[in-house]
Scaffold this active site. Structure first.
Site, PDB file in Angstrom:
ATOM      1  N   ASP A   1     -53.845  -7.154  17.461  1.00  0.00           N
ATOM      2  CA  ASP A   1     -54.613  -7.049  16.223  1.00  0.00           C
ATOM      3  C   ASP A   1     -56.113  -7.099  16.475  1.00  0.00           C
ATOM      4  O   ASP A   1     -56.588  -7.825  17.359  1.00  0.00           O
ATOM      5  CB  ASP A   1     -54.200  -8.209  15.305  1.00  0.00           C
ATOM      6  CG  ASP A   1     -54.955  -8.216  13.993  1.00  0.00           C
ATOM      7  OD1 ASP A   1     -54.832  -7.221  13.244  1.00  0.00           O
ATOM      8  OD2 ASP A   1     -55.672  -9.198  13.711  1.00  0.00           O
TER       9      ASP A   1
ATOM     10  N   GLU B   1     -54.662  -2.137  18.005  1.00  0.00           N
ATOM     11  CA  GLU B   1     -55.118  -1.830  16.640  1.00  0.00           C
ATOM     12  C   GLU B   1     -56.639  -1.850  16.705  1.00  0.00           C
ATOM     13  O   GLU B   1     -57.263  -2.900  16.608  1.00  0.00           O
ATOM     14  CB  GLU B   1     -54.560  -2.852  15.652  1.00  0.00           C
ATOM     15  CG  GLU B   1     -54.799  -2.503  14.184  1.00  0.00           C
ATOM     16  CD  GLU B   1     -56.081  -3.102  13.618  1.00  0.00           C
ATOM     17  OE1 GLU B   1     -56.759  -2.406  12.839  1.00  0.00           O
ATOM     18  OE2 GLU B   1     -56.399  -4.268  13.953  1.00  0.00           O
TER      19      GLU B   1
END
Length: 635
Positions: free
Chosen positions: A312, A365
Site C-alpha cells: 500500500d 500500489e
C-alpha cells in the site's frame, strides 16, 4: 558456535535483528510457548531500547506489574523473560516504565493474536500444527511465470462482502465456505483481501494497524485464516494480502512512542507525521524497524501461505512531501524530496521476499511516476513484479463519465495508456478507492438511461479485460452494485434478483472465463510487439479497434463508445481466414438485444486500416466485441 543468550535466545539472532537482517524475527520475538530447562511455559521478548524497566502483565498475574519483570539483554535493546506454566489463550501486555518514570501499557508488536476490539490486549497463541493440504498448489507455482499467465483478482473487504448483522461479521471459516466457492465459480484466479492485520477502528478498513502480526480477531483465530487460505488453494485460487508497511496508527496501546521514545517512528515529527491519515510513518533508517517489517512480509508467506502482497501507498513512502502541508516539508541529505531510506527498504524488501519465495507476487500500489518500479534491483529498479496502473484507471473512468455525445473530444483518454503500457508490468485496478466517498459505483459513473448504464459498464469491462495488463475488480462490481461501497454494511446482494444486475453478473462471469481461457489476452502482456492498433484515431465515431497477439493465436477487439450503431462496420484484419465472435456485450443473455451468440466472418480482399484484408461487422451502439483467429485457421 551460536552464542546463547538468556531464555534460550540466540545472540546471533539478536545481532541480526539490530543489524536489520533478521528476516524471521517473529520466530524469537514476541510470546512463544516452549520448554526451557525442562519446564513448559512462555518466553517473551520485546524491543524497547529506551525503557527503564519492562514487566509482563496479564490474565495470569491479575495484571500486576510487580510480579514478572523482564531482563535487558546486553546492549541489544531487547528485553526477555520466561513465565512457567502458562499457555495458549492467556492475555498480556508489556508494562513499560519510561526514563521519565511514566508507565505505559503496550500490546506486543509481535503478537500473533489480539483481543477482539475494543479490547486491546495481546493473546498467547501457537501457530504451529495446522494440517496444510495445499502441497499441490505450492508445487504448481514453482517456475510458473506470473507475467505470462492470467492474473484476475477479486478484491474483498472481509467485513462487508457479506454480514450477518451490524458488526456481526462472517468468520474466516464462513468466508472459506461462501467466498471461496463464489470466487471460483466467477472465474477469478486470486482473491485480494484488504488489510487483515489487527486494527482498532473498523472504518480505517485495516489501513491503520496496531498488530502487524495478528490477523484481525473480528473474523476469528489465526488457524481459521489458515483454513481459508488452504480452501482457496484447493480451489486453485491464490491469496494476496493488502499490506501496509508505510505507517501505523497512533492508538496508545500500539507502536507510537513505544518505550516513551519514538522508536518505530522517527524523532522528527514533521517526517513522522502523516496528517492526511492521522497516522505515523515508520522510520526506515532504523535497522530494527527494517527487521520488523521485512519479517512481517515473510511471516504472512511462511505461516499463512499467502501468495503475494499488495504493498500500500508506495508513492507516500518514497516522497517526503506527499500529502503534507508545506510547513511539514522535509528534504533528504541531497536536498531532494525522495525518501532515500524508504527506497532502500523497498528494494531490500523485494530482494528478501523473492529470495525466500521466488514465485510470489509483490504488487506496488503506486501513483507516482517513479521509474522502473517493476524492474529488478540489480538494474536499478525497486524490484516489484507488478504495479497498479493508476494513470489508466483515472483516464478511463474520466472518459466513461462523459456523455457519449461529448466523447470525441476526450478520445485521447482511452488511447494514451498504450504509450506507456509496457514501461512496467501493470495491473489494471478497479479497486475500492474508486467506489467510496461520493465517487459513486462503477455502474453509477456511467451516464445515460438505466439501460445505457449497464450497456456502458459491459462495454467498459470488455475494454478493461482486453487492454494489456493484469486485472483487479472490487467486490460488487461484478453485478453492477448501484450504490457506492458502504464499508459497514453487506454488499447489496438483493440486486441479483433484478434482471439487469443478474445478467451483468453472468456477463462478468463469462468475460472472466473467456479471459482465463484466451492466451492472447495475457500470454504476452509485457511484450509491446504483442499489441497492435487497427484504428486508434477514430475519435469522430468514438470507436477503437486493436489486436492482442499470443504465442499461437491472436484476438481482435472492436469497441464502440458512441450511441450510434452500424449495420456494417469494416475492420482491417492482418490474416486471411475466418474470424469468430467469441464475446459480444450486446447479447440478450447479458442485457443487450442480440440473440446471436456466435458469428463467423470470412475475410475479404478489401484493403482497410492499412491491411490487405478486412471484415464487415454489425456494430451496435455502446458495445464491445472480441473476435478470435487461430493461426492457420483458414476454414
Amino acid at each position: 558456535m551460536i552464542q546463547t543468550a538468556p531464555y534460550g535466545l540466540s545472540m546471533s539472532d539478536l545481532y541480526l535483528f539490530n543489524e536489520g537482517s533478521a528476516y524471521h524475527s517473529y520466530r524469537f520475538m514476541g510470546a512463544h510457548r516452549l520448554q526451557l530447562n525442562g519446564v513448559y511455559g512462555v518466553r517473551f521478548a520485546v524491543w524497547a531500547p529506551n525503557a527503564a524497566e519492562v514487566h509482563i502483565v496479564g490474565s495470569f498475574n491479575d495484571w500486576n506489574g510487580g510480579i514478572h519483570a523482564m531482563e535487558r539483554i546486553g546492549t541489544t535493546g531487547i528485553w526477555a523473560s520466561f513465565i512457567a506454566d502458562i499457555g495458549e489463550g492467556e492475555t498480556y501486555k508489556y508494562e513499560i516504565t519510561t526514563r521519565s518514570g511514566e508507565r505505559l501499557l503496550k500490546a506486543d508488536p509481535y503478537a500473533f493474536l489480539a483481543e477482539r476490539r475494543p479490547l486491546t490486549a495481546s493473546v498467547i497463541t501457537d501457530l504451529n500444527g495446522f494440517p496444510w493440504r495445499d502441497e499441490g498448489w505450492v508445487n504448481s507455482k514453482e517456475g510458473r511465470s506470473a507475467y505470462t499467465n492470467p492474473l484476475l483478482v477479486y478484491e474483498v473487504h472481509a467485513g462487508s462482502w457479506k454480514t450477518k448483522g451490524k458488526e456481526v461479521f462472517l468468520t474466516y471459516d464462513e468466508l472459506a465456505a461462501e467466498l471461496v466457492p463464489y470466487a471460483a465459480e466467477m472465474g477469478y484466479t486470486h482473491i485480494e483481501l484488504m488489510p487483515l492485520a489487527e486494527h482498532p477502528f473498523d472504518q480505517s478498513w485495516g489501513y491503520q494497524i496496531t498488530g502487524f502480526y495478528a490477523p484481525s480477531s473480528r473474523f476469528g483465530r489465526p488457524k481459521q485464516l489458515m483454513h481459508f487460505v488452504d480452501c482457496c488453494h484447493e480451489r486453485g485460487i491464490g491469496v494476496i494480502l493488502d499490506w501496509v508497511p508505510g505507517h501505523f496508527c497512533r492508538d496508545n496501546h500500539g507502536l507510537r512512542l513505544f518505550d516513551g521514545m519514538p522508536i518505530f517512528e522517527g524523532p522528527d515529527e514533521k517526517l513522522a507525521d502523516k496528517p492526511l491519515w492521522g497516522t505515523l510513518a515508520f522510520d526506515f533508517s532504523k535497522n530494527e524497524v527494517v527487521s520488523f517489517l521485512i519479517s512481517n512480509a515473510v511471516y504472512w508467506m511462511e505461516m499463512y501461505h499467502i501468495d503475494g502482497l499488495r504493498v500500500d501507498a508506495v508513492a507516500s513512502m518514497i516522497n517526503l512531501h506527499m500529502d503534507k502541508p508545506r510547513e511539514q516539508y522535509t528534504w533528504n541529505k541531497l536536498g531532494g524530496t525522495d525518501n532515500l531510506d524508504a527506497l532502500r527498504f523497498l528494494k531490500r524488501l523485494n530482494e528478501t521476499v523473492f529470495h525466500y519465495y521466488p514465485d510470489t507476487l509483490m504488487l506496488a500500489e503506486d501513483s507516482s511516476a517513479w521509474p522502473a518500479v517493476t524492474s529488478p534491483t540489480y538494474l536499478g529498479g525497486l524490484g516489484f513484479n507488478f504495479k497498479w496502473n493508476m494513470g489508466w484507471m483515472n483516464d478511463i473512468l474520466r472518459y466513461m463519465s462523459h456523455d457519449p455525445a461529448d466523447r470525441p473530444q476526450y478520445h485521447h483518454l482511452i488511447t494514451f495508456s498504450l504509450l506507456y503500457a509496457f514501461s512496467e508490468n501493470y495491473v489494471l485496478p478497479l479497486s475500492h478507492d474508486e467506489v467510496v466517498h461520493g465517487k459513486r459505483s462503477l455502474l453509477n459513473k456511467m451516464p445515460g438511461t438505466y439501460e445505457e448504464k449497464f450497456a456502458q459498464l459491459r462495454l467498459f469491462y470488455g475494454y478493461w479485460m482486453t487492454h494489456p495488463g493484469k486485472k483487479l475488480l472490487f467486490m460488487g462490481g461484478e453485478w453492477g452494485q448501484f450504490d457506492e461501497w458502504k464499508d459497514a454494511e453487506s454488499l447489496d446482494w438483493m440486486l441479483l434478483d433484478y434482471d439487469l444486475h443478474g445478467k451483468m453478473k453472468a456477463y462478468v462471469q463469462t468475460l472472466n472465463t473467456l479471459y482465463v481461457s484466451e492466451p492472447s489476452l495475457w500470454e504476452r502482456d509485457s511484450d509491446a510487439t504483442a499489441f497492435q492498433w487497427i484504428d486508434v484515431h477514430n475519435a469522430r465515431q468514438s470507436i477503437i479497434s486493436f489486436i492482442r497477439y499470443g504465442k499461437k493465436s491472436f484476438s481482435i477487439v472492436v469497441a464502440n463508445f458512441s450511441r450510434t450503431g452500424y449495420a456494417s462496420y469494416r475492420v482491417g484484419v492482418p490474416e486471411t481466414g475466418i474470424y469468430r465472435t467469441i464475446m459480444n456485450s450486446n447479447e440478450e443473455r447479458f442485457g443487450g438485444y442480440e440473440t446471436q451468440h456466435s458469428l463467423k466472418f470470412v475475410s475479404e480482399n478489401v484493403a482497410w486500416h492499412g491491411y490487405n484484408q478486412s471484415i464487415s461487422l454489425h456494430l451496435p451502439p455502446l458495445s464491445f466485441q472480441l473476435l478470435s483467429y487461430d493461426l492457420g485457421d483458414t476454414h
